[in-house]
Structure formats: C-alpha cells, structure tokens
Scaffold this motif. Structure first.
Motif, PDB file in Angstrom:
ATOM      1  N   ASP A   1      50.279 -98.460 -12.862  1.00 58.56           N
ATOM      2  CA  ASP A   1      51.273 -97.952 -13.813  1.00 58.56           C
ATOM      3  C   ASP A   1      52.365 -97.138 -13.137  1.00 58.56           C
ATOM      4  O   ASP A   1      53.201 -96.543 -13.807  1.00 58.56           O
ATOM      5  CB  ASP A   1      50.580 -97.068 -14.864  1.00 58.56           C
ATOM      6  CG  ASP A   1      49.649 -97.860 -15.742  1.00 58.56           C
ATOM      7  OD1 ASP A   1      50.008 -98.989 -16.128  1.00 58.56           O
ATOM      8  OD2 ASP A   1      48.555 -97.349 -16.050  1.00 58.56           O
ATOM      9  N   TYR A   2      52.358 -97.103 -11.814  1.00 56.19           N
ATOM     10  CA  TYR A   2      53.281 -96.251 -11.064  1.00 56.19           C
ATOM     11  C   TYR A   2      54.746 -96.472 -11.454  1.00 56.19           C
ATOM     12  O   TYR A   2      55.501 -95.518 -11.599  1.00 56.19           O
ATOM     13  CB  TYR A   2      53.097 -96.474  -9.557  1.00 56.19           C
ATOM     14  CG  TYR A   2      53.979 -95.570  -8.740  1.00 56.19           C
ATOM     15  CD1 TYR A   2      53.588 -94.268  -8.482  1.00 56.19           C
ATOM     16  CD2 TYR A   2      55.200 -96.007  -8.239  1.00 56.19           C
ATOM     17  CE1 TYR A   2      54.388 -93.414  -7.742  1.00 56.19           C
ATOM     18  CE2 TYR A   2      56.004 -95.163  -7.501  1.00 56.19           C
ATOM     19  CZ  TYR A   2      55.597 -93.874  -7.257  1.00 56.19           C
ATOM     20  OH  TYR A   2      56.397 -93.038  -6.532  1.00 56.19           O
TER      21      TYR A   2
ATOM     22  N   PHE B   1      60.907 -91.826 -21.507  1.00 56.53           N
ATOM     23  CA  PHE B   1      60.167 -92.202 -22.710  1.00 56.53           C
ATOM     24  C   PHE B   1      58.978 -93.121 -22.424  1.00 56.53           C
ATOM     25  O   PHE B   1      58.494 -93.789 -23.329  1.00 56.53           O
ATOM     26  CB  PHE B   1      61.076 -92.832 -23.768  1.00 56.53           C
ATOM     27  CG  PHE B   1      62.190 -91.931 -24.205  1.00 56.53           C
ATOM     28  CD1 PHE B   1      61.941 -90.628 -24.636  1.00 56.53           C
ATOM     29  CD2 PHE B   1      63.502 -92.367 -24.164  1.00 56.53           C
ATOM     30  CE1 PHE B   1      62.972 -89.795 -25.030  1.00 56.53           C
ATOM     31  CE2 PHE B   1      64.539 -91.537 -24.557  1.00 56.53           C
ATOM     32  CZ  PHE B   1      64.275 -90.253 -24.981  1.00 56.53           C
ATOM     33  N   GLN B   2      58.500 -93.140 -21.213  1.00 54.76           N
ATOM     34  CA  GLN B   2      57.308 -93.927 -20.891  1.00 54.76           C
ATOM     35  C   GLN B   2      56.096 -93.008 -20.881  1.00 54.76           C
ATOM     36  O   GLN B   2      56.103 -91.976 -20.222  1.00 54.76           O
ATOM     37  CB  GLN B   2      57.456 -94.608 -19.525  1.00 54.76           C
ATOM     38  CG  GLN B   2      58.485 -95.691 -19.514  1.00 54.76           C
ATOM     39  CD  GLN B   2      58.080 -96.854 -20.406  1.00 54.76           C
ATOM     40  OE1 GLN B   2      56.978 -97.388 -20.325  1.00 54.76           O
ATOM     41  NE2 GLN B   2      58.984 -97.238 -21.293  1.00 54.76           N
ATOM     42  N   ARG B   3      55.096 -93.394 -21.604  1.00 52.03           N
ATOM     43  CA  ARG B   3      53.865 -92.613 -21.695  1.00 52.03           C
ATOM     44  C   ARG B   3      52.702 -93.514 -21.305  1.00 52.03           C
ATOM     45  O   ARG B   3      52.674 -94.679 -21.660  1.00 52.03           O
ATOM     46  CB  ARG B   3      53.659 -92.106 -23.117  1.00 52.03           C
ATOM     47  CG  ARG B   3      54.777 -91.218 -23.634  1.00 52.03           C
ATOM     48  CD  ARG B   3      54.505 -90.773 -25.060  1.00 52.03           C
ATOM     49  NE  ARG B   3      53.165 -90.258 -25.219  1.00 52.03           N
ATOM     50  CZ  ARG B   3      52.803 -88.988 -24.975  1.00 52.03           C
ATOM     51  NH1 ARG B   3      53.696 -88.124 -24.589  1.00 52.03           N
ATOM     52  NH2 ARG B   3      51.558 -88.598 -25.123  1.00 52.03           N
TER      53      ARG B   3
ATOM     54  N   VAL C   1      61.191 -88.470  -5.189  1.00 54.18           N
ATOM     55  CA  VAL C   1      59.888 -88.085  -5.733  1.00 54.18           C
ATOM     56  C   VAL C   1      58.952 -89.282  -5.656  1.00 54.18           C
ATOM     57  O   VAL C   1      59.394 -90.427  -5.701  1.00 54.18           O
ATOM     58  CB  VAL C   1      59.971 -87.577  -7.194  1.00 54.18           C
ATOM     59  CG1 VAL C   1      60.769 -86.302  -7.289  1.00 54.18           C
ATOM     60  CG2 VAL C   1      60.533 -88.627  -8.115  1.00 54.18           C
ATOM     61  N   TRP C   2      57.669 -88.989  -5.551  1.00 59.87           N
ATOM     62  CA  TRP C   2      56.646 -90.030  -5.594  1.00 59.87           C
ATOM     63  C   TRP C   2      55.322 -89.384  -5.944  1.00 59.87           C
ATOM     64  O   TRP C   2      55.209 -88.162  -5.970  1.00 59.87           O
ATOM     65  CB  TRP C   2      56.588 -90.819  -4.289  1.00 59.87           C
ATOM     66  CG  TRP C   2      56.033 -90.101  -3.099  1.00 59.87           C
ATOM     67  CD1 TRP C   2      54.743 -90.180  -2.623  1.00 59.87           C
ATOM     68  CD2 TRP C   2      56.718 -89.210  -2.223  1.00 59.87           C
ATOM     69  NE1 TRP C   2      54.613 -89.387  -1.503  1.00 59.87           N
ATOM     70  CE2 TRP C   2      55.812 -88.783  -1.232  1.00 59.87           C
ATOM     71  CE3 TRP C   2      58.023 -88.715  -2.175  1.00 59.87           C
ATOM     72  CZ2 TRP C   2      56.144 -87.899  -0.224  1.00 59.87           C
ATOM     73  CZ3 TRP C   2      58.368 -87.831  -1.162  1.00 59.87           C
ATOM     74  CH2 TRP C   2      57.441 -87.434  -0.199  1.00 59.87           C
ATOM     75  N   ALA C   3      54.343 -90.221  -6.210  1.00 60.59           N
ATOM     76  CA  ALA C   3      53.034 -89.716  -6.628  1.00 60.59           C
ATOM     77  C   ALA C   3      51.933 -90.608  -6.082  1.00 60.59           C
ATOM     78  O   ALA C   3      52.162 -91.779  -5.767  1.00 60.59           O
ATOM     79  CB  ALA C   3      52.955 -89.663  -8.146  1.00 60.59           C
ATOM     80  N   GLU C   4      50.744 -90.015  -6.008  1.00 54.55           N
ATOM     81  CA  GLU C   4      49.540 -90.745  -5.638  1.00 54.55           C
ATOM     82  C   GLU C   4      48.452 -90.306  -6.615  1.00 54.55           C
ATOM     83  O   GLU C   4      48.380 -89.132  -6.974  1.00 54.55           O
ATOM     84  CB  GLU C   4      49.108 -90.403  -4.214  1.00 54.55           C
ATOM     85  CG  GLU C   4      50.137 -90.752  -3.167  1.00 54.55           C
ATOM     86  CD  GLU C   4      49.838 -90.145  -1.800  1.00 54.55           C
ATOM     87  OE1 GLU C   4      48.825 -89.419  -1.650  1.00 54.55           O
ATOM     88  OE2 GLU C   4      50.634 -90.385  -0.886  1.00 54.55           O
ATOM     89  N   SER C   5      47.615 -91.253  -7.031  1.00 55.75           N
ATOM     90  CA  SER C   5      46.584 -90.895  -8.002  1.00 55.75           C
ATOM     91  C   SER C   5      45.470 -91.923  -8.015  1.00 55.75           C
ATOM     92  O   SER C   5      45.653 -93.069  -7.610  1.00 55.75           O
ATOM     93  CB  SER C   5      47.197 -90.795  -9.400  1.00 55.75           C
ATOM     94  OG  SER C   5      46.229 -90.364 -10.322  1.00 55.75           O
ATOM     95  N   THR C   6      44.348 -91.474  -8.521  1.00 57.45           N
ATOM     96  CA  THR C   6      43.198 -92.316  -8.804  1.00 57.45           C
ATOM     97  C   THR C   6      42.682 -91.889 -10.172  1.00 57.45           C
ATOM     98  O   THR C   6      42.503 -90.689 -10.401  1.00 57.45           O
ATOM     99  CB  THR C   6      42.086 -92.109  -7.747  1.00 57.45           C
ATOM    100  OG1 THR C   6      42.624 -92.396  -6.456  1.00 57.45           O
ATOM    101  CG2 THR C   6      40.899 -93.001  -8.026  1.00 57.45           C
TER     102      THR C   6
END
Length: 134
Positions: free
Chosen positions: A68-69, A76-78, A106-111
């Motif tokens: 979903d990155y 408006f994206q949830r 900007v960037w993100a990392e997640s699990t």
C-alpha cells in the motif's frame, strides 16, 4: 507510552512552519497507530548524512503493508476505516508537500503488526532559510 530520542543533529535550517507541520503529522500518526498496542513506543531521531538532515519517527504500532506504499502519501487516501482510526487522510500528504517544498523527500518502511518508521530528509544548510529551528 515510552518515547525515545536520538537527536544527533540539534540545529536544522528549514522552513519552521513546514517542518512543524511535517513533524506534528508524523508524531500524531505514530501516537494514533500505536495507541492500542500493549506497550506503545515512539522514537524520534535526527542525523546528518552527506549534507542532508534525516529525521525519523518510528513506532511499534499496527504498521502497514508495503504493497500500500504508493497510497500512503496521497491526499485523502486511508488504509483503515474512519471508525477504527479517525483522521482526514491528508496528514501524510501534508508531510510530503512540506518536505518537498524544502527540497527534501519522505519515505517509509513498515511491516504489518510491527510498526512503521517514517523518514524526512532535507538539505542541510544549503537551501534558502526562512527560519532556523533549534
């Protein structure tokens, strides 16, 4: 809630309003999405690398699927229903726009289930300055 900090860069030359908006939204999201874990933890950090200041906000909350990155920084994206996690879906879009206006990214990392870390990186001392944040 445990809050850790690792601030290796204490002075940032940046747009004060933009930086404040970005950090407020990142911290608000970290608090919101880790509020229901047994031992919520938040980490805030900064460092200088290659003439750039890298800031990060990390939590041990619900995280998100990296599939979903592409949606998370869009307005408006949830990823979650409004009933589960209130918000307008504009917070991360504001973060992206504010940081990009300062010449950054900007960037993100997640699990899923393991939290997320969001990074904001801006040029260090080489962009026009409207404010200095100490």
């Amino acid at each position: 809630m445990i809050i850790d900090r690792d601030l290796r860069c204490l002075t940032i030359r940046a747009d004060l309003i933009g930086l404040r908006l970005a950090l407020r939204n990142l911290i608000d999201n970290a608090l919101k999405f880790s509020a229901h874990v047994p031992q919520p933890r938040l980490a805030i950090g900064s460092e200088v690398q290659n003439h750039r200041v890298r800031l990060w906000v990390k939590d041990n909350g619900i995280g998100f699927d990296m599939r979903d990155y592409d949606r998370i920084f869009a307005i408006f994206q949830r990823l979650h229903p409004q009933e589960s996690y209130p918000g307008s879906g504009v917070g991360l879009a504001i973060v992206r726009k504010a940081i990009e206006r300062m010449g950054g990214r900007v960037w993100a990392e997640s699990t899923p289930g393991a939290g997320a870390i969001f990074y904001a990186e801006i040029p260090h001392g080489i962009t026009p300055i409207s404010s200095v944040v100490d």
